[in-house]
Motif scaffolding. Structure first.
Motif, PDB file in Angstrom:
ATOM      1  N   VAL A 275       0.837  -1.204   0.000  1.00 43.08           N
ATOM      2  CA  VAL A 275       0.000   0.000   0.000  1.00 43.08           C
ATOM      3  C   VAL A 275       0.874   1.258   0.000  1.00 43.08           C
ATOM      4  O   VAL A 275       0.592   2.233  -0.715  1.00 43.08           O
ATOM      5  N   ILE A 276       1.936   1.246   0.802  1.00 43.68           N
ATOM      6  CA  ILE A 276       2.830   2.405   0.871  1.00 43.68           C
ATOM      7  C   ILE A 276       3.418   2.712  -0.497  1.00 43.68           C
ATOM      8  O   ILE A 276       3.432   3.874  -0.951  1.00 43.68           O
ATOM      9  N   LEU A 277       3.917   1.693  -1.190  1.00 41.62           N
ATOM     10  CA  LEU A 277       4.507   1.912  -2.513  1.00 41.62           C
ATOM     11  C   LEU A 277       3.450   2.364  -3.518  1.00 41.62           C
ATOM     12  O   LEU A 277       3.711   3.223  -4.369  1.00 41.62           O
ATOM     13  N   HIS A 278       2.246   1.784  -3.411  1.00 38.86           N
ATOM     14  CA  HIS A 278       1.163   2.180  -4.316  1.00 38.86           C
ATOM     15  C   HIS A 278       0.806   3.652  -4.115  1.00 38.86           C
ATOM     16  O   HIS A 278       0.614   4.402  -5.093  1.00 38.86           O
ATOM     17  N   LYS A 279       0.705   4.081  -2.864  1.00 36.38           N
ATOM     18  CA  LYS A 279       0.378   5.478  -2.583  1.00 36.38           C
ATOM     19  C   LYS A 279       1.511   6.409  -3.000  1.00 36.38           C
ATOM     20  O   LYS A 279       1.268   7.549  -3.390  1.00 36.38           O
ATOM     21  N   LEU A 280       2.722   5.913  -2.921  1.00 40.76           N
ATOM     22  CA  LEU A 280       3.863   6.733  -3.326  1.00 40.76           C
ATOM     23  C   LEU A 280       3.788   7.083  -4.803  1.00 40.76           C
ATOM     24  O   LEU A 280       4.179   8.183  -5.213  1.00 40.76           O
ATOM     25  N   PHE A 281       3.260   6.155  -5.616  1.00 41.43           N
ATOM     26  CA  PHE A 281       3.195   6.375  -7.055  1.00 41.43           C
ATOM     27  C   PHE A 281       1.825   6.859  -7.528  1.00 41.43           C
ATOM     28  O   PHE A 281       1.658   7.099  -8.730  1.00 41.43           O
ATOM     29  N   THR A 282       0.858   6.974  -6.645  1.00 45.64           N
ATOM     30  CA  THR A 282      -0.471   7.443  -7.041  1.00 45.64           C
ATOM     31  C   THR A 282      -0.901   8.679  -6.257  1.00 45.64           C
ATOM     32  O   THR A 282      -1.226   9.720  -6.839  1.00 45.64           O
ATOM     33  N   LEU A 283      -0.904   8.581  -4.937  1.00 46.11           N
ATOM     34  CA  LEU A 283      -1.427   9.673  -4.117  1.00 46.11           C
ATOM     35  C   LEU A 283      -0.501  10.885  -4.133  1.00 46.11           C
ATOM     36  O   LEU A 283      -0.965  12.030  -4.229  1.00 46.11           O
ATOM     37  N   VAL A 284       0.790  10.656  -4.016  1.00 41.02           N
ATOM     38  CA  VAL A 284       1.734  11.788  -4.001  1.00 41.02           C
ATOM     39  C   VAL A 284       1.694  12.565  -5.316  1.00 41.02           C
ATOM     40  O   VAL A 284       1.555  13.796  -5.310  1.00 41.02           O
ATOM     41  N   PRO A 285       1.774  11.894  -6.491  1.00 45.65           N
ATOM     42  CA  PRO A 285       1.645  12.662  -7.737  1.00 45.65           C
ATOM     43  C   PRO A 285       0.290  13.341  -7.879  1.00 45.65           C
ATOM     44  O   PRO A 285       0.210  14.447  -8.433  1.00 45.65           O
ATOM     45  N   ALA A 286      -0.787  12.694  -7.391  1.00 52.04           N
ATOM     46  CA  ALA A 286      -2.111  13.300  -7.479  1.00 52.04           C
ATOM     47  C   ALA A 286      -2.188  14.576  -6.658  1.00 52.04           C
ATOM     48  O   ALA A 286      -2.774  15.581  -7.088  1.00 52.04           O
ATOM     49  N   ALA A 287      -1.579  14.561  -5.469  1.00 48.88           N
ATOM     50  CA  ALA A 287      -1.590  15.749  -4.621  1.00 48.88           C
ATOM     51  C   ALA A 287      -0.792  16.887  -5.259  1.00 48.88           C
ATOM     52  O   ALA A 287      -1.217  18.053  -5.232  1.00 48.88           O
TER      53      ALA A 287
END
Length: 237
Positions: free
Chosen positions: A37-49
Motif C-alpha cells: 500500500v505504501i509503494l502504491h500510494k507513493l506512485f499514485t497519491l503523491v503525484p495526485a496531490a
C-alpha cells in the motif's frame, strides 16, 4: 572475551514456539501488505496531490483573468493525475449541454439552477476521484494499530512458555529461561517494525487526502464565483 555475543535472529525464530511462529507469519504478511500500500500510494497519491495543487493554481489564475470558463476548465483537465481534472471535465460537460449560456458576459450570465448543476457535477466527479485514492489507507491504519498488540501477544505467549519450561527442571538458571524470552521478544520487535512505517505512511496519506479535499472545495468555490451566481451551499464538496 566477547561480552556482547552476536544475536542470530533467524535462529531465534527457528527455535520459537509454534504459536509465536504463527504470530510472526501474520506480522510478516501484514508487513508485506502495508508496504504494498505504501509503494502504491507513493506512485499514485503523491503525484495526485502535486498535480492537484498545480491544477488549482492554474484554475484560480484563469478564473481571476475573467476569460472563458470552458477554456479554464480545459486547462485543469489537462492534468489527469489530479482529481480536479475529473471535476473540470464534468463541469465542462454541463457547460456543453444544450441550452447552456456561457457566463463570460452579462447577457449570458447563467441562472442559479444552471450554476448549481455545474457545481454539483464538479463536486461529484471530484469526490469520486478522491475516493479512489483513499483505497488502502484503512489497511495502513489497521496495521499500525494492531501490529504492536499482535507482537505483544506473541511475546507474552513465548515468555509464558519459557517460564513453564523452567518450572519443569530441578535447577533454575537464567541460561534456561533467557533464550526463550529472547525468542519471544522477536515478536514484539517485528510488530513494531510493521507498525512504525504503517503509522507514518498513514499520517502522510491522511494529510495528502485532506489537502485534496481542500483543493476540491477551493476549486468549486472559485468556479461558483466565476459564474457570478450566488450558490446556497453549492460550493461545498
Amino acid at each position: 572475551m566477547d561480552l556482547v555475543p552476536h544475536m542470530d535472529v533467524w535462529a531465534m525464530i527457528r527455535e520459537a514456539t509454534p504459536t509465536v511462529k504463527w504470530v510472526m507469519v501474520l506480522l510478516a504478511a501484514m508487513s508485506v501488505l502495508s508496504w504494498a500500500v505504501i509503494l502504491h500510494k507513493l506512485f499514485t497519491l503523491v503525484p495526485a496531490a502535486m498535480a492537484s495543487r498545480a491544477a488549482l493554481a492554474e484554475a484560480l489564475a484563469a478564473f481571476s483573468g475573467r476569460g472563458d470558463v470552458t477554456a479554464a476548465l480545459d486547462l485543469v483537465a489537462r492534468r489527469p493525475r489530479a482529481p480536479l481534472a475529473r471535476a473540470a471535465t464534468a463541469a465542462s460537460a454541463v457547460l456543453a449541454s444544450p441550452g447552456w449560456s456561457d457566463g463570460s458576459t452579462t447577457q449570458g450570465r447563467p441562472d442559479a439552477g444552471q450554476a448549481l448543476a455545474v457545481a454539483q457535477a464538479a463536486a461529484l466527479a471530484g469526490a469520486t476521484g478522491t475516493r479512489g485514492l483513499e483505497r488502502g489507507v484503512g489497511l495502513l491504519a489497521a496495521c499500525s494499530g494492531a501490529a504492536p498488540f499482535i507482537g505483544l501477544f506473541g511475546t507474552v505467549w513465548g515468555v509464558m512458555h519459557a517460564f513453564h519450561a523452567l518450572g519443569q527442571v530441578q535447577t533454575a538458571a537464567l541460561a534456561l529461561v533467557g533464550p526463550g524470552i529472547a525468542e519471544a521478544l522477536v515478536a514484539t520487535a517485528l510488530g513494531l517494525a510493521v507498525a512504525v512505517p504503517a503509522n507514518v505512511a498513514f499520517n502522510i496519506a491522511t494529510s495528502l487526502l485532506d489537502g485534496l479535499e481542500t483543493d476540491q472545495d477551493a476549486f468549486e468555490k472559485a468556479l461558483a464565483l466565476r459564474l457570478e451566481t450566488p450558490l446556497a451551499g453549492g460550493g461545498e464538496g
